[in-house]
Scaffold this motif. Sequence first.
Motif, mmCIF file in Angstrom:
data_model
loop_
_atom_site.group_PDB
_atom_site.id
_atom_site.type_symbol
_atom_site.label_atom_id
_atom_site.label_comp_id
_atom_site.label_asym_id
_atom_site.label_seq_id
_atom_site.Cartn_x
_atom_site.Cartn_y
_atom_site.Cartn_z
ATOM 1 N N PHE B 91 0.820 -1.154 -0.068
ATOM 2 C CA PHE B 91 0.091 0.036 0.073
ATOM 3 C C PHE B 91 0.832 1.264 -0.059
ATOM 4 O O PHE B 91 0.559 2.150 -0.832
ATOM 5 C CB PHE B 91 -1.272 0.058 1.231
ATOM 6 N N LEU B 142 -6.774 2.489 8.617
ATOM 7 C CA LEU B 142 -7.790 1.813 7.759
ATOM 8 C C LEU B 142 -7.293 0.222 7.734
ATOM 9 O O LEU B 142 -6.257 -0.054 8.039
ATOM 10 C CB LEU B 142 -7.743 2.435 6.326
ATOM 11 N N SER B 143 -8.145 -0.374 7.351
ATOM 12 C CA SER B 143 -7.925 -1.875 7.093
ATOM 13 C C SER B 143 -7.033 -2.185 5.680
ATOM 14 O O SER B 143 -7.190 -1.031 4.976
ATOM 15 C CB SER B 143 -9.454 -2.778 6.857
ATOM 16 N N GLY B 144 -6.556 -3.206 5.418
ATOM 17 C CA GLY B 144 -5.630 -3.455 4.175
ATOM 18 C C GLY B 144 -6.446 -2.864 3.000
ATOM 19 O O GLY B 144 -6.048 -2.344 2.085
ATOM 20 N N GLN B 146 -9.027 -1.393 2.681
ATOM 21 C CA GLN B 146 -9.177 0.323 2.388
ATOM 22 C C GLN B 146 -8.195 1.015 2.150
ATOM 23 O O GLN B 146 -8.047 1.828 1.311
ATOM 24 C CB GLN B 146 -9.843 0.747 3.841
ATOM 25 N N LYS B 147 -6.981 0.652 2.582
ATOM 26 C CA LYS B 147 -5.509 1.264 2.428
ATOM 27 C C LYS B 147 -5.489 1.072 0.807
ATOM 28 O O LYS B 147 -5.043 1.983 0.194
ATOM 29 C CB LYS B 147 -4.508 0.643 3.073
ATOM 30 N N ALA B 171 -1.156 -8.784 -0.128
ATOM 31 C CA ALA B 171 -1.008 -8.540 1.292
ATOM 32 C C ALA B 171 -2.407 -8.471 2.293
ATOM 33 O O ALA B 171 -2.368 -8.048 3.246
ATOM 34 C CB ALA B 171 -0.190 -7.151 1.600
ATOM 35 N N ILE B 176 -11.225 -10.056 1.768
ATOM 36 C CA ILE B 176 -11.319 -8.445 1.225
ATOM 37 C C ILE B 176 -10.460 -8.395 0.126
ATOM 38 O O ILE B 176 -10.626 -7.244 -0.319
ATOM 39 C CB ILE B 176 -10.839 -7.483 2.634
ATOM 40 N N GLU B 179 -12.909 -6.363 -2.573
ATOM 41 C CA GLU B 179 -13.116 -5.194 -2.694
ATOM 42 C C GLU B 179 -12.162 -4.467 -3.433
ATOM 43 O O GLU B 179 -12.315 -3.353 -4.156
ATOM 44 C CB GLU B 179 -13.241 -4.519 -1.176
#
Lengths: 394, 250
Positions: B91, B142-144, B146-147, B171, B176, B179
Amino acid sequence: MRGTPTSRGQSFIARDHRYVYLGGSVIALVGLSLWYSAPSPYSFLPAGSVPGTALAAVCYFFLVVSTLALLVKWTHWSSYGETILKRPALVRLSRYLSYLDAAAAALLALDRFVLKLAYVVHAAVHAESNPTGTLSSMVYMAYNQRSLFVTGVWTTVQLALAGTAIAFVLALLMVFLRIQEPDKRNNDFVKLIKIVANKFARFYIFVIRGTPMMVQSLIFYYAIFNLFKRTGMSVTEINRVWSLFISGLVTVSLNSTAYLAEVLRGGILAVDAGQMEAARSLGMTHWQAMRRVVFPQAIKNSLPAIGNEFIINIKDSSVLCVLGVSDLMFMTRSVAGIYYKGTECYLIAATVYLFLTYLSSLLLKAITGRMTAPDNTKRRQGNQTVDLGLPSSN
Amino acid sequence: MTNDPIIKIEQLEKSFGDLHVLKGINLEIDRGEVVCIIGASGSGKSTLLRCINLLEEADSGHIWFDGQDLMDLKVDLNALRQKIGMVFQGFNLFNNKSVLDNCTLAPMTVRHIPRAQAEETAIRHLKAVGLEDFIHADSRRLSGGQKQRVAIARALCMEPEIMLFDEPTSALDPEIVGEVLDVMKRLAQEGMTMVVVTHEMAFAKEVSDRVVFMDRGVILEQGSPREVFGNPKESRTREFLSRYLEDKMA
């Protein structure tokens, strides 16, 4: 045991019964030893007085109870839990008894320690000549030469504060030079500049960190003094411009620059390389990425070590006394010379240095703690992610 | 806009010390094309991707971007990188910035876009990746998934001509991954040129126009997803794909 330190302390006092007899006995012994020490003229519990004897009796009583409990424990090693001593009512009673024991010891400590100390200080301050007792003598000299000590402390604080602040600014420049690496895409001129900058910073750090600050201070002082002299200035004029304090400040600043540059370099290396790559991938120049992304994080990483350097400077500025900079160490030596009492004088200095460093570490902890904590709005936003039930990596 | 390939790579070589990572890569990427690069770890996929925006300097060969040879040492790297968006496995959001500031930093410092306008663009892109509620959030919290969506929005804020994805979902927790892949799918549908290094075979099969299989520093095989997945020509490709399927089953 889990929980915060406060909650742990609370549950230890209210619920944990394991150390009541042991801890209470230690407190009782301390209380009794104070009771048998000599009272001071300020004492409200003179030897043999009824209230004092009653307090001592409480301590004795607790010791006796503890000894009995110990005997029971010895004789009923494996079945101690079933003995009468483990009945809830007796457990509670022994705890209340321990509170009484602690209160008695506290009163004895107030009488025989706090008030005695107050008397010693009072007596020393009003003494006609230097008393013989170590503590009395320390108080006497610290009080009578307070203007020297205050000047010394003020000079030391100025040297450490200003020195670290100047060093921080210089270290930002120095670390900027230190991290220059020639790049395949630089033209030859830029490559040369970068190599020279890097080598200069490495050499500076190597020399400064490899020589004692005491030696550095003497070299700086005499070298620059002689430079001024060559311009034809008179000694009085030079002393005005290149005073001992200024030369001491320059020494501390230049010395600290080397250490802080390495601290900052460590802070930069601790920033994930991906931060720089991400910034570069967006088209930012190396300098923009450094200034906007890497440096702010590096300085945050370095804050504890920068604070540490300040504390080191409080202590290490003492070597400047060889120059005659009127810092705490120099003033202490002067006082030691006046009274011919080395141990006591240097104990005063040690106490003051310890107080200064302890105070600084408390202040720095408060400051850096606030600077590294995320602010409330952000924390609330962060919780939102948890509320949504999304897993969080990193 | 021409019909020339946006990126043309010729005989690209790269070594790290004794390790010969890229052994003469030739690859063309057309405008609007979605290319997935697959292959085992250590086959040179990521290095190839990083050479395209010069995060790694190749040793020899040529990379033409828009007709400009990137291996020419006089090329303006920073101007070039503005046109090439990159999304990383880790990220790499700026830890000292909020989500919005992550997205506006480069447009404001590099392209000198006024804050108001940069924020407007950033909010538009953040909305598109479904993160309008997190505009002022601390990027570290943030969550991964979201990042990674912020990272994509951040790259898009520079209005790049091509997007490079370096294992964007590797990663992430399996649940998730979707998404992020959804955002990438939408980007592909909008006609963005994309080069994606990935282990998500389903994504490669569904979204890409072309799949490139790399093995030990060379491109062993490339073609439409139907060709590469349905009827791989090389035994190494078959081996990789079957081993991959086994892992998926296990």
